[in-house]
Design an enzyme around this catalytic site. Sequence first.
Site, PDB file in Angstrom:
ATOM      1  N   LEU A 156      41.321  -9.910  -3.418  1.00 59.03           N
ATOM      2  CA  LEU A 156      40.201  -9.049  -3.063  1.00 59.03           C
ATOM      3  C   LEU A 156      39.237  -9.888  -2.234  1.00 59.03           C
ATOM      4  O   LEU A 156      39.116 -11.093  -2.437  1.00 59.03           O
ATOM      5  CB  LEU A 156      39.474  -8.534  -4.314  1.00 59.03           C
ATOM      6  CG  LEU A 156      40.211  -7.539  -5.218  1.00 59.03           C
ATOM      7  CD1 LEU A 156      39.341  -7.202  -6.429  1.00 59.03           C
ATOM      8  CD2 LEU A 156      40.582  -6.266  -4.467  1.00 59.03           C
ATOM      9  N   ASP A 157      38.535  -9.242  -1.318  1.00 61.82           N
ATOM     10  CA  ASP A 157      37.535  -9.954  -0.534  1.00 61.82           C
ATOM     11  C   ASP A 157      36.466 -10.525  -1.457  1.00 61.82           C
ATOM     12  O   ASP A 157      36.229 -10.007  -2.559  1.00 61.82           O
ATOM     13  CB  ASP A 157      36.889  -9.018   0.486  1.00 61.82           C
ATOM     14  CG  ASP A 157      37.881  -8.512   1.519  1.00 61.82           C
ATOM     15  OD1 ASP A 157      38.862  -9.229   1.784  1.00 61.82           O
ATOM     16  OD2 ASP A 157      37.674  -7.408   2.053  1.00 61.82           O
ATOM     17  N   LYS A 158      35.799 -11.565  -0.994  1.00 62.74           N
ATOM     18  CA  LYS A 158      34.796 -12.268  -1.797  1.00 62.74           C
ATOM     19  C   LYS A 158      33.818 -11.306  -2.467  1.00 62.74           C
ATOM     20  O   LYS A 158      33.516 -11.444  -3.659  1.00 62.74           O
ATOM     21  CB  LYS A 158      34.037 -13.251  -0.908  1.00 62.74           C
ATOM     22  CG  LYS A 158      32.863 -13.932  -1.590  1.00 62.74           C
ATOM     23  CD  LYS A 158      32.111 -14.835  -0.616  1.00 62.74           C
ATOM     24  CE  LYS A 158      30.884 -15.438  -1.273  1.00 62.74           C
ATOM     25  NZ  LYS A 158      30.105 -16.298  -0.330  1.00 62.74           N
TER      26      LYS A 158
END
Length: 329
Positions: free
Chosen positions: A143-145
């Site tokens: 998942l993105d940050k």
Amino acid sequence: MAGQTSSEESLEHRAEVPDSLSGKRLDQALAALFPDFSRSRLKAWILAGRVTVDGLERRPRDPVHGGEQVLLRAEPETRTQAAPEPIPLNVLFEDDTLLIIDKPAGLVVHPGAGNPGGTLQNALLHHRPELRNVPRAGIVHRLDKDTTGLMVVAGTETAHATLVKAMEAREVRREYEAVCLGVLTAGGTVDASIGRHPVDRLRMAVRDTGKTARTHYRVMDRYRGHTRVLCRLDTGRTHQIRVHMAHIRHPLVGDPVYGGRLAIPRGATPELGDTLRRFRRQALHARRLSLAHPGSGEEMCWEAPLAVDLAALIRVLEADRAAAVADRP
């Protein structure tokens, strides 16, 4: 029958192609013969010359006929060199072969040039040191940050291979909740290939030369200038939901890369204006995950509640809508 012998540089796997696989492509036959490896890894090994059929190198698309002797020299997976760090984890489920994590905003998944530590991978190695022997410390996807929500982690190398294959076969079902700019009249599907942006290499973009990407979305709720949507992925490209929603001109609230200029609805309550100005991450949450357990095969499902900041944003949007209705003559 498949067998294996050890060597320092690789693990050799031998098998005879059964008649039942006659007519199949070589990469398809290998997937059946060596189920512990993902199709993408097997194809890469064919292209790298690490597979021979009756002593000869072949192409992934070449057919098999049955009776051939296959030798696969598997390249050992690079084990993680990340250091364990005592970073708190919200573990929703854990057994010997599987972990389900509810990731908070701000936590990077893998160490990289700009994030050598303080990542989910570092946290997992502290939580469960034996994950150092599993590819990527068991992480199956990312998942993105600043995206919150559910992630799958494998507890063993076999479970990792099984889950990677399930991801590739679209057997892991993921649902995301988001808040986007503008009022959508209905749901739909975005079917648009995604690739690296031709100028800004830190961004992705819809491109004809990109990889196939498909996102289904439906309306959960509408506000005066925003829409709460549920997204379901058929593919898992980098930044897929963010890119696709921006492509249809409904970028996610707070998205620092694809969101464009801050937009506050005309006549918004002061609270909504303040909340939108302070919301500095993409309003995206991986809320539901279902899969077949890599050990037992049991169908399992998890849901993660909205992060505090996203839940607060939705409450303020609802209050702004209610205030506008109350002000009508």
